[in-house]
Design a protein around this motif. Structure first.
Motif, short mmCIF file in Angstrom:
data_model
loop_
_atom_site.label_atom_id
_atom_site.label_comp_id
_atom_site.label_asym_id
_atom_site.label_seq_id
_atom_site.Cartn_x
_atom_site.Cartn_y
_atom_site.Cartn_z
N GLY A 1 -12.06 -4.56 -2.61
CA GLY A 1 -11.94 -5.81 -2.99
C GLY A 1 -10.37 -6.42 -3.28
N GLN A 2 -9.48 -5.53 -2.96
CA GLN A 2 -8.27 -5.86 -3.19
C GLN A 2 -7.27 -6.05 -1.74
N TRP A 3 -6.35 -6.84 -1.64
CA TRP A 3 -5.39 -7.13 -0.61
C TRP A 3 -4.37 -6.10 -0.54
N TRP A 4 -3.98 -5.28 0.40
CA TRP A 4 -2.63 -4.36 0.45
C TRP A 4 -1.98 -4.71 1.69
N CYS A 5 -0.88 -4.91 1.59
CA CYS A 5 0.20 -5.07 2.54
C CYS A 5 0.53 -3.57 3.38
N VAL A 6 -0.11 -3.32 4.40
CA VAL A 6 0.01 -2.01 4.99
C VAL A 6 1.28 -1.99 5.82
N SER A 7 1.64 -2.89 6.43
CA SER A 7 2.85 -3.06 7.35
C SER A 7 3.64 -4.40 7.50
N ALA A 8 4.71 -4.25 7.95
CA ALA A 8 5.39 -5.49 8.22
C ALA A 8 6.69 -5.44 9.29
N GLN A 9 6.92 -6.43 9.69
CA GLN A 9 8.00 -6.60 10.72
C GLN A 9 8.76 -7.74 10.58
N ALA B 1 0.89 -1.29 -0.01
CA ALA B 1 0.13 0.12 -0.12
C ALA B 1 0.77 1.21 0.06
N PRO B 2 0.36 2.31 -0.43
CA PRO B 2 1.16 3.55 -0.35
C PRO B 2 1.42 4.18 0.72
N GLU B 3 0.57 3.73 1.78
CA GLU B 3 1.15 4.29 3.26
C GLU B 3 1.74 3.06 4.04
N PHE B 4 2.22 1.89 3.25
CA PHE B 4 3.12 0.93 4.11
C PHE B 4 4.18 1.57 4.94
N LEU B 5 4.16 0.96 6.20
CA LEU B 5 5.34 1.40 6.86
C LEU B 5 5.91 -0.24 7.50
N ALA B 6 7.16 -0.38 7.68
CA ALA B 6 7.81 -1.65 8.46
C ALA B 6 8.77 -1.00 9.40
N VAL B 7 9.17 -2.36 10.02
CA VAL B 7 10.32 -2.43 10.86
C VAL B 7 11.14 -3.40 10.27
N SER B 8 12.25 -2.84 9.95
CA SER B 8 13.23 -3.78 9.37
C SER B 8 13.98 -4.76 10.20
N PRO B 9 14.73 -5.62 9.86
CA PRO B 9 15.41 -6.65 10.79
C PRO B 9 16.44 -5.80 11.71
N GLN B 10 16.93 -4.71 11.07
CA GLN B 10 17.78 -3.75 11.89
C GLN B 10 17.07 -2.80 12.86
N GLY B 11 15.77 -2.96 12.86
CA GLY B 11 15.03 -1.95 13.97
C GLY B 11 14.75 -0.61 13.31
N GLU B 12 15.09 -0.42 12.04
CA GLU B 12 14.64 0.99 11.22
C GLU B 12 13.12 0.76 10.98
N VAL B 13 12.48 1.92 10.91
CA VAL B 13 11.19 2.38 10.55
C VAL B 13 11.22 2.61 9.05
N ILE B 14 11.03 1.87 7.92
CA ILE B 14 10.80 2.42 6.66
C ILE B 14 9.73 2.46 6.10
N ASP B 15 9.65 3.37 5.11
CA ASP B 15 8.06 3.43 4.57
C ASP B 15 8.31 2.54 2.84
N ARG B 16 7.30 2.58 2.06
CA ARG B 16 7.44 1.73 0.58
C ARG B 16 8.37 2.28 0.01
N SER B 17 8.62 3.69 -0.22
CA SER B 17 9.73 4.05 -1.10
C SER B 17 11.25 3.60 -0.62
N GLN B 18 11.50 3.84 0.52
CA GLN B 18 12.63 3.30 1.17
C GLN B 18 12.66 1.85 1.11
N LEU B 19 11.61 0.73 1.16
CA LEU B 19 11.78 -0.58 0.82
C LEU B 19 12.16 -0.67 -0.50
N PHE B 20 11.54 -0.15 -1.44
CA PHE B 20 11.64 -0.37 -2.83
C PHE B 20 13.14 -0.17 -3.38
#
Length: 153
Positions: free
Chosen positions: A138-146, A63-82
């Motif tokens: 009707g579509q599934w979006w990944c909005v967060s990950a850890q 999802a455009p608003e995606f946020l994640a916590v990386s294995p290093q503990g950093e919070v990253i958004d979709r742009s940073q992930l890509f």
């Protein structure tokens, strides 16, 4: 006047008609996959899209608003992930297994294990992940990950 059909011919005609009616509904049945089947398929698409650097497909998963916590503990958004995915990780091959889906209706959490391998096949990293999906229009979006690194294999 049409010829009178034998009992066997009438049975065949009725059976064929019923079979046609059932088969005409087949796409609707096949489209009714469970949340677990759907999200497992999306996770497979995600792994393949990462492998071939298909950011169009990844853009339809994350999802455009995606946020994640990386294995290093950093919070990253979709742009940073890509950006991270585009930085030469192509030498590594990723696979996932031990997938479990917690279905909460319009929200679901996918838990799994990801293994990274060098071109030689040697395991370079194993991690556990949790991906939070929401269903929107009707579509599934990944909005967060850890992701959490596991001890060396």
């Amino acid at each position: 006047m049409s010829p009178r059909l034998s009992p066997l011919a009438r049975l065949v005609r009725r059976t064929a008609g019923a079979a046609f009616a059932v088969l005409s509904l087949w796409p609707a049945w096949s489209a009714a996959a469970t949340t677990e089947e759907t999200l497992t398929a999306i996770e497979d698409q995600r792994v393949e899209a990462v492998r071939i650097q298909d950011f169009g497909t990844l853009g339809r998963i994350y999802a455009p608003e995606f946020l994640a916590v990386s294995p290093q503990g950093e919070v990253i958004d979709r742009s940073q992930l890509f950006q991270a995915l585009a930085k030469g990780q192509s030498a590594q091959r990723f696979s996932t297994d031990d997938i479990r889906v917690l279905d909460l209706g319009a929200t679901a959490v996918v838990f799994g294990r990801q293994t990274a391998r060098a071109p030689t096949g040697q395991v370079t990293e194993v991690s556990r992940f949790a991906h939070v999906y929401i269903q929107r229009d009707g579509q599934w979006w990944c909005v967060s990950a850890q992701s959490t690194r596991m001890p060396e294999p």
